[in-house]
Design a protein around this motif. Structure first.
Motif, PDB file in Angstrom:
ATOM      1  N   CYS A  62       0.827  -1.207   0.000  1.00 12.32           N
ATOM      2  CA  CYS A  62       0.000   0.000   0.000  1.00 12.32           C
ATOM      3  C   CYS A  62       0.862   1.258   0.000  1.00 12.32           C
ATOM      4  O   CYS A  62       1.631   1.498   0.933  1.00 12.32           O
ATOM      5  CB  CYS A  62      -0.939   0.010   1.200  1.00 12.32           C
ATOM      6  N   VAL A  68      -3.428  -2.456   5.948  1.00 15.12           N
ATOM      7  CA  VAL A  68      -4.446  -3.290   5.316  1.00 15.12           C
ATOM      8  C   VAL A  68      -4.695  -4.565   6.107  1.00 15.12           C
ATOM      9  O   VAL A  68      -5.847  -4.921   6.387  1.00 15.12           O
ATOM     10  CB  VAL A  68      -4.044  -3.632   3.859  1.00 15.12           C
ATOM     11  N   CYS A  83      -7.421   5.168   2.042  1.00 14.12           N
ATOM     12  CA  CYS A  83      -7.381   4.189   0.957  1.00 14.12           C
ATOM     13  C   CYS A  83      -7.882   4.822  -0.330  1.00 14.12           C
ATOM     14  O   CYS A  83      -8.976   5.369  -0.373  1.00 14.12           O
ATOM     15  CB  CYS A  83      -8.243   2.968   1.309  1.00 14.12           C
ATOM     16  N   CYS A  89      -2.756  -3.650  -2.898  1.00 13.70           N
ATOM     17  CA  CYS A  89      -2.795  -4.638  -1.821  1.00 13.70           C
ATOM     18  C   CYS A  89      -3.409  -5.956  -2.291  1.00 13.70           C
ATOM     19  O   CYS A  89      -3.053  -7.023  -1.816  1.00 13.70           O
ATOM     20  CB  CYS A  89      -3.564  -4.096  -0.622  1.00 13.70           C
TER      21      CYS A  89
END
Length: 91
Positions: A62, A68, A83, A89
């Motif tokens: 990420c 995550v 996000c 991810c």
């Protein structure tokens, strides 16, 4: 003569202090505008617990610094407002 070196120094310093995507994370208004919409989005990044071995590669992948693995184990999906759904991810 002064402007170009000044802008280069400012650019390098911003990357050093804020990180590679620091401007996206802390300065860009795009995220602030879309944050309320992201909370209402019908699609989010979820995890299949039978396939996850908790290796942490999703968190490392990420670019926005979202934790995550921790979020998906706690809530079953990514709920962080940081996000941007780049799906790094997932890959």
């Amino acid at each position: 003569e002064v402007a170009v070196p000044f802008l280069l120094v400012c650019g390098v310093l911003s990357v050093l202090f804020l990180g590679a995507r620091g401007v996206c994370r802390y300065v860009c208004p795009y995220g602030g505008v879309l944050d309320p919409a992201a909370k209402l989005a019908p699609v989010s990044i979820t995890v299949d617990s039978s396939l996850c071995d908790a290796c942490g590669l999703c968190t490392k992948a990420c670019d926005m610094g979202v934790r995550v693995m921790e979020e998906t184990h706690a809530t079953g999906r990514v709920v962080s407002s940081q996000c941007v759904r780049s799906l790094d991810c997932v890959a």
